[in-house]
Design a protein around this motif. Sequence first.
Motif, mmCIF file in Angstrom:
data_model
loop_
_atom_site.group_PDB
_atom_site.id
_atom_site.type_symbol
_atom_site.label_atom_id
_atom_site.label_comp_id
_atom_site.label_asym_id
_atom_site.label_seq_id
_atom_site.Cartn_x
_atom_site.Cartn_y
_atom_site.Cartn_z
ATOM 1 N N ARG A 79 6.639 4.790 -0.902
ATOM 2 C CA ARG A 79 7.121 5.436 0.330
ATOM 3 C C ARG A 79 6.344 6.703 0.628
ATOM 4 O O ARG A 79 5.939 6.953 1.759
ATOM 5 N N ARG A 80 6.126 7.501 -0.408
ATOM 6 C CA ARG A 80 5.435 8.777 -0.243
ATOM 7 C C ARG A 80 4.002 8.540 0.282
ATOM 8 O O ARG A 80 3.568 9.160 1.245
ATOM 9 N N ARG A 81 3.324 7.619 -0.356
ATOM 10 C CA ARG A 81 1.935 7.357 0.030
ATOM 11 C C ARG A 81 1.845 6.715 1.413
ATOM 12 O O ARG A 81 0.914 6.980 2.170
ATOM 13 N N THR A 82 2.802 5.849 1.734
ATOM 14 C CA THR A 82 2.766 5.189 3.042
ATOM 15 C C THR A 82 2.891 6.234 4.153
ATOM 16 O O THR A 82 2.113 6.229 5.116
ATOM 17 N N VAL A 83 3.832 7.155 4.002
ATOM 18 C CA VAL A 83 4.002 8.200 5.008
ATOM 19 C C VAL A 83 2.737 9.037 5.133
ATOM 20 O O VAL A 83 2.262 9.335 6.233
ATOM 21 N N ARG A 84 2.155 9.373 3.990
ATOM 22 C CA ARG A 84 0.951 10.201 4.013
ATOM 23 C C ARG A 84 -0.200 9.483 4.717
ATOM 24 O O ARG A 84 -0.922 10.058 5.535
#
Length: 240
Positions: free
Chosen positions: A112-117
């Motif tokens: 989730r963190r990487r997708t948003v970034r």
Amino acid sequence: MSDQPSILPLAIEGLSYEIGGCRLVGVDRALITKGRRTVVLGPNGAGKTLFLKLCHGLIAPSQGTVAFAGGIKPAARRQAMVLQRPVLLRRSVAGNLRHALAVAGFGYLERRRRTVRMLDQFGLADLSDRPARVLSGGEQQRLAIARAVSVEPELLFLDEPASGLDPSATRQIEEILLGLHADGLTWVMTTHDLAQARRLADDILFFHAGRLIEAAPADRFFAEPDTDAARAFLESRLFW
Ligand SMILES: Nc1ncnc2c1ncn2[C@@H]1O[C@H](COP(=O)(O)OP(=O)(O)O)[C@@H](O)[C@H]1O
Ligand SMILES: [Mg+2]
């Protein structure tokens, strides 16, 4: 980026790729250097795509070697390739990113963190829920690059990443590539577009008729090419 030893430089020696006795690619020797923006340049049919696929290991050489530093056999995540026509999954934009991260083994929160970034960094946040396959060419290419770098490879191969895009979408891709390089990614891209090579390259690998015939820093290549074929290409006399 990682505390693992670098897979670079990538050393290519005596490389040959043949089909049915016909040699399609020949490279005596070439080096892909860490931190340098390498552009594989040449007219259509020169062997650029095949060379990139050989470097990435998508196809096996008939002879010769592609060797990473210290003989490392890189794990899948250390290098990535963006194809000329990216293959996107029948999922949303965000779904394509999450899937790639899942395949690479990242846990839920990190996905989730990487997708948003990535959505943010690649200007795709507003398109996050859209089916990937309805995106414009430029958006698809941005997503393909985002997906490739989401797992933080050290080395990225890109095959004609801006071919068929309009000037503004092309410029966006070029800005992204320059930004990724500034952030420490080493990339190798192919192009037949001279102006683009001038804008982006530190090092040029110039291919003609299946052979690597010049390898030089970009400023030297453009100022004083060694071969007639490169001179002709630079003067746009080479239409093959
Ligand atoms: N699978 C294949 N079988 C036979 N010939 C091929 C194959 N793939 C590529 N070629 C030929 O090899 C040459 C180099 O192709 P390619 O690497 O795609 O060139 P470039 O990317 O520089 O335009 C071309 O003449 C092409 O037709
Ligand atoms: Mg090609």
